[in-house]
Design an enzyme around this catalytic site. Structure first.
Site, PDB file in Angstrom:
ATOM      1  N   HIS A   1     -30.949   5.602  43.206  1.00  0.00           N
ATOM      2  CA  HIS A   1     -30.388   3.864  41.840  1.00  0.00           C
ATOM      3  C   HIS A   1     -31.905   3.175  40.869  1.00  0.00           C
ATOM      4  O   HIS A   1     -32.605   3.826  41.077  1.00  0.00           O
ATOM      5  CB  HIS A   1     -29.661   2.906  42.757  1.00  0.00           C
ATOM      6  CG  HIS A   1     -30.870   2.909  44.053  1.00  0.00           C
ATOM      7  ND1 HIS A   1     -31.235   3.024  45.585  1.00  0.00           N
ATOM      8  CD2 HIS A   1     -31.306   1.203  44.176  1.00  0.00           C
ATOM      9  CE1 HIS A   1     -31.585   2.814  46.426  1.00  0.00           C
ATOM     10  NE2 HIS A   1     -32.743   1.744  44.965  1.00  0.00           N
TER      11      HIS A   1
ATOM     12  N   GLU B   1     -27.550  -0.354  42.212  1.00  0.00           N
ATOM     13  CA  GLU B   1     -27.722  -1.471  43.389  1.00  0.00           C
ATOM     14  C   GLU B   1     -27.555  -2.452  42.987  1.00  0.00           C
ATOM     15  O   GLU B   1     -28.916  -3.073  41.640  1.00  0.00           O
ATOM     16  CB  GLU B   1     -28.684  -1.471  44.328  1.00  0.00           C
ATOM     17  CG  GLU B   1     -29.552  -2.328  45.225  1.00  0.00           C
ATOM     18  CD  GLU B   1     -30.625  -2.339  45.643  1.00  0.00           C
ATOM     19  OE1 GLU B   1     -30.935  -3.089  46.260  1.00  0.00           O
ATOM     20  OE2 GLU B   1     -30.758  -1.239  46.058  1.00  0.00           O
TER      21      GLU B   1
ATOM     22  N   HIS C   1     -31.488  -0.223  29.277  1.00  0.00           N
ATOM     23  CA  HIS C   1     -30.083  -0.809  29.526  1.00  0.00           C
ATOM     24  C   HIS C   1     -29.596   0.913  30.097  1.00  0.00           C
ATOM     25  O   HIS C   1     -31.146   1.869  30.846  1.00  0.00           O
ATOM     26  CB  HIS C   1     -29.462  -0.202  27.967  1.00  0.00           C
ATOM     27  CG  HIS C   1     -29.948   1.771  27.118  1.00  0.00           C
ATOM     28  ND1 HIS C   1     -30.797   1.654  26.400  1.00  0.00           N
ATOM     29  CD2 HIS C   1     -29.325   2.629  27.795  1.00  0.00           C
ATOM     30  CE1 HIS C   1     -30.743   3.160  25.853  1.00  0.00           C
ATOM     31  NE2 HIS C   1     -30.208   3.674  27.168  1.00  0.00           N
TER      32      HIS C   1
ATOM     33  N   GLU D   1     -25.131   1.530  28.189  1.00  0.00           N
ATOM     34  CA  GLU D   1     -24.991   2.525  26.604  1.00  0.00           C
ATOM     35  C   GLU D   1     -23.495   3.408  27.092  1.00  0.00           C
ATOM     36  O   GLU D   1     -23.955   3.866  28.160  1.00  0.00           O
ATOM     37  CB  GLU D   1     -26.331   3.575  26.015  1.00  0.00           C
ATOM     38  CG  GLU D   1     -25.949   3.840  25.270  1.00  0.00           C
ATOM     39  CD  GLU D   1     -26.760   5.099  24.811  1.00  0.00           C
ATOM     40  OE1 GLU D   1     -27.591   4.900  23.776  1.00  0.00           O
ATOM     41  OE2 GLU D   1     -27.886   4.953  26.140  1.00  0.00           O
TER      42      GLU D   1
END
Length: 128
Positions: free
Chosen positions: A5, A56, A74, A122
């Site tokens: 994550h 998360e 990003h 993005e």
């Protein structure tokens, strides 16, 4: 090994959950409050986190705003049609900060959307 994550600190968890689930179409996979530490963790994504990387969202109860700094870039999400995805995001109240179109010095179609805390997401074409 695999990426599990990416963690983002958010100032208002409900606002962020709305954005990631209602605007970007992710699912809330799990959420847990830690009263002794005064924070909540919420995991969102497009699929089972045993198989896919997820986000998360960390909400520290006593912090309403974070400075993004200049090191963050990003999160990228692959979509089939960037133009259509941006239209859906805009209709759901999302903030498109770079309109869809080819990237500079290349042919890849992309766009950028901003979440409620200012994080850039993005959207990359041809990935669904």
């Amino acid at each position: 090994m695999r990426i599990l994550h990416t963690m983002l600190r958010v100032g208002n968890l409900e606002r962020s959950l709305h954005f990631y689930t209602q605007v970007l179409g992710m699912k809330l996979l799990r959420k847990h409050d830690f009263p002794d530490g005064k924070f909540t963790l919420a995991f969102v994504g497009y699929g089972d986190e045993r198989e896919q990387a997820v986000l998360e969202l960390t909400h520290n109860w006593e912090t309403e705003h974070y400075e993004l700094g200049n090191g963050y870039g990003h999160v990228a999400i692959g979509v089939d049609d960037v133009y259509q995805t941006c239209a859906k995001i805009r209709a759901a109240g999302g903030n498109i900060v770079r309109e869809p179109g080819p990237m500079k010095h290349g042919n890849t179609v992309l766009a950028f959307v901003e979440d409620p805390d200012g994080y850039k997401i993005e959207l990359l074409g041809g990935h669904e």
